[in-house]
Write a protein that holds these residues in place. Structure first.
Motif, mmCIF file in Angstrom:
data_model
loop_
_atom_site.group_PDB
_atom_site.id
_atom_site.type_symbol
_atom_site.label_atom_id
_atom_site.label_comp_id
_atom_site.label_asym_id
_atom_site.label_seq_id
_atom_site.Cartn_x
_atom_site.Cartn_y
_atom_site.Cartn_z
ATOM 1 N N ARG A 48 0.824 -1.213 0.000
ATOM 2 C CA ARG A 48 0.000 0.000 0.000
ATOM 3 C C ARG A 48 0.857 1.261 0.000
ATOM 4 N NH1 ARG A 48 -3.455 -1.389 5.419
ATOM 5 N NH2 ARG A 48 -1.762 -1.909 6.796
ATOM 6 N N LEU A 53 -10.659 6.435 16.887
ATOM 7 C CA LEU A 53 -9.343 6.784 16.339
ATOM 8 C C LEU A 53 -8.757 8.005 17.041
ATOM 9 C CD1 LEU A 53 -10.042 6.222 12.530
ATOM 10 C CD2 LEU A 53 -8.823 4.713 14.098
ATOM 11 N N ALA A 83 -7.329 6.865 20.242
ATOM 12 C CA ALA A 83 -6.079 6.116 20.057
ATOM 13 C C ALA A 83 -4.894 7.070 19.893
ATOM 14 C CB ALA A 83 -6.191 5.190 18.854
ATOM 15 N N LEU A 130 1.307 4.863 13.737
ATOM 16 C CA LEU A 130 0.315 4.565 12.687
ATOM 17 C C LEU A 130 0.985 4.555 11.311
ATOM 18 C CD1 LEU A 130 -2.651 4.049 11.850
ATOM 19 C CD2 LEU A 130 -2.937 6.522 11.688
ATOM 20 N N PHE A 131 1.799 5.565 11.035
ATOM 21 C CA PHE A 131 2.478 5.630 9.734
ATOM 22 C C PHE A 131 3.426 4.443 9.543
ATOM 23 C CE2 PHE A 131 2.175 10.509 8.725
ATOM 24 C CZ PHE A 131 0.797 10.400 8.667
ATOM 25 N N ILE A 147 3.130 1.400 10.859
ATOM 26 C CA ILE A 147 2.339 0.185 10.611
ATOM 27 C C ILE A 147 1.853 0.165 9.158
ATOM 28 C CG2 ILE A 147 0.220 -1.039 11.260
ATOM 29 C CD1 ILE A 147 0.705 0.263 14.141
ATOM 30 N N PHE A 205 -4.247 1.155 16.592
ATOM 31 C CA PHE A 205 -3.554 1.569 15.365
ATOM 32 C C PHE A 205 -3.520 0.403 14.373
ATOM 33 C CE2 PHE A 205 -1.045 4.473 18.388
ATOM 34 C CZ PHE A 205 -1.903 5.538 18.167
#
Lengths: 397, 397
Positions: free
Chosen positions: A6, A260, A263, B102-103, B105, B128
């Protein structure tokens, strides 16, 4: 130990390559008129800085995950002035409009889903989508038609079982289009008939120069499927604050986004303290900013019309114009402007528009111009563009 | 018009439900000693506020997507003091450690991939991961063993073809564990032998009270697969600044993250201006903070040891203790403390630890205690815990 598929599908920012060209030009002593970026030159209201300077607590604590209550309340009141009825519980503060968009895409789409987006579109929509495995399903619009929407049946023909939403900016970045009431009604109908979310990125809401504006927030019959993305960045020339918001009357959606938000803990406390004051800014600020941009729009548009072969309609909003120009490759032209052209040591930098399109081959002969310079500089920039184009066409292969 | 499957798999924050209990208790006039949160009470260095107050520009512009160069340089120098050699190009500024995670992952995992994480773990790791379709593959550690890692073969047994990384916080949240040099070496070996990334969340790096500390940044032989997540939040008691960073010597990884950074444009400008000053804070600040927390750790641990049935080892770092307590359900116990217990109008609020575990059934009889109160208040809180537990055990069904 691989990079994910991705992330590989997220494009490298094309503007970054061009910035090395402009940096080189400046190093050689050239003056570059930047029409390529969306960073306004307007002063940020002083109240923002004053509020932050006056912050008293000795410990800089986390803010609430949903945002500071006073800021949420200020945004509710702001919407109220536009006859958009949100409750405080319908609003969440985000790290700019960017986080609002990323969280929204995560919350309404799974991998392999797609979102309808009129193209040309703000290119980071694509990055946000691809980073979480979502596709953009483009609705092509054209310069000759002022980038207004195609007929309803053309849009419906694009919908498939994985289509979850329609996303658009209105007023539009990069085109400056302002959708008519009829277009907004058409989008609403499509959303209702095909069970789609509507994500309205309305960060340029105050930048309307002609005619009426219809916010998605005013369409009562689909209020449970409307998601409004907003930001203080352009409205109050506070891009560096990174204070955005999401608003929706759909409780399930807001509840999902809140997970979110929790988190990631919170949005910076001080920036929110400042943003509260932004929403108290006297309306005369927004009026004078609007007046200033309208004048600039007129200046730039009129100058563009003097350039042979340039095709564009006068845009009604935001602070951008996308124009078709008589070159084969606008990216090459812009690089040439930076490296091979100048008049008395000065040149101009538009933004090639290909990156705003999803459909291959589209936008290659188009540029986006941001009118974020004062009128005199804009005139100069347009003159350089005209002369540059004339010179370039003589040598273009 | 659905909510995505992935967002449905993100848990609702359990602490939020408990907060309604504590809010109710306070409304009834009870004083609640909060040991449930990671919000330090230590003063943020004044330099942070001074720098922001002194900000001169009239237009609050976007910062560079990678972060302010001075801040990046300050972080490079900070690492240098720990003999960790990063170049400025290896470092990116993020919206807190949260965005960094997050980035990361997104950039190393596709949907269906998994990440090894010692449990109990910081529960937002799970949020996340799930928000982008990634699973946590837990390595169980236990209170009796001070939450140190199990033998190498137990960890290797968990690895499958979708395992992309090992992620852990060190010092650990919620356990306070500080991994030994041998444990870090073991992780490095596993990562090398099984081609995994290692994500080291080292935001509590200065909160070490006994023995040596080994940063993943000091392990040369795997430097191309190490990703260090960092933040100013705890180090400088600046949680509300939301300034984090990612550092890695893997250029492909940093290049991937940069694409996401560019898509979300920038981290707030003023917070970065303040953070630059944080990194100039005199070392005596960090030493005195360390001394203060060490004293608190000792106070709380010693008090806990006086409570019959409590099982925990003395943790060496961070500002948390996870303790097994002799109840059937810690969540129920905490709610009871808030709603049905007080001594002279006072009660205590620990955090039930079940939410820090991935394996069902684990942690039900455990609590996390954050020693973020001064020593006198901590003693009082521990006393309330002891008395509360005694009273609760008499009525527990």
């Amino acid at each position: 130990m691989n990079i994910s598929n991705r992330i590989q599908s997220v494009p490298v920012s094309t503007i970054m390559e061009l910035l090395t060209y402009s940096a080189k030009a400046k190093k050689l002593g050239k003056k570059v008129y930047h029409l390529n970026i969306g960073q306004p030159d307007i002063k940020t209201p002083e109240g923002f800085f004053d509020a932050i300077r006056g912050y008293k607590s000795k410990v800089l604590e986390y803010a609430l995950s949903e945002g500071l209550p006073e800021l949420i309340d200020a945004i509710r009141k702001y919407y109220k002035n536009y006859n958009i009825d949100f409750e405080n519980e319908d609003i969440l503060i985000t790290n700019g409009g960017s986080e609002a968009l990323l969280f929204t895409i995560i919350s309404i789409c799974d991998e392999g889903d797609n979102i309808l987006v009129p193209e040309p579109f703000y290119s980071n929509y694509y990055s946000f989508c691809k980073s979480v495995g979502v596709d953009i399903n483009p609705i092509t619009t054209i310069a000759e038609n002022g980038f207004h929407l195609p007929p309803k049946e053309d849009i419906i023909a694009k919908i498939n079982s994985n289509t979850k939403a329609i996303l658009f900016s209105n007023p539009g970045n990069p085109t400056g289009v302002v959708y008519t009431k009829e277009e907004i009604d058409m989008i609403s109908e499509i959303a209702k008939e095909h069970n789609l979310w509507v994500i309205a990125d309305e960060v340029y809401r105050e930048f309307i120069y002609d005619g009426e504006y219809t916010s998605l927030g005013n369409i009562k019959c689909i209020e449970d499927r409307v998601i409004i993305v907003d930001s203080v960045s352009k409205r109050y020339s506070a891009c560096g604050a990174r204070v955005g918001s999401l608003a929706s009357k759909n409780k399930k959606f807001i509840g999902s986004i809140l997970k979110l938000c929790q988190a990631r803990l919170s949005v910076p406390t001080l920036e929110q303290v400042g943003a509260i004051e932004l929403y108290k800014t006297d309306n005369s600020y927004l009026h004078s900013v609007n007046k200033e941009y309208k004048e600039r729009r007129d200046v730039l548009y009129n100058e563009l019309m003097k350039i042979p072969g340039v095709i564009c309609k006068k845009p009604s909003g935001a602070f951008y114009i996308v124009a078709k120009i008589p070159v084969k490759n606008a990216d090459h032209f812009v690089k040439w402007l930076l490296s091979d052209f100048d008049i008395d040591g000065e040149t101009v930098m538009p933004c090639p528009a290909e990156g705003f399109y999803h459909t291959p081959g589209f936008g290659i002969d188009e540029i986006r111009l941001a009118y974020i310079l004062n009128s005199d500089d804009l005139k100069k920039a347009a003159y350089l563009l005209k002369e540059g184009l004339e010179a370039y066409l003589k040598i273009e292969k």
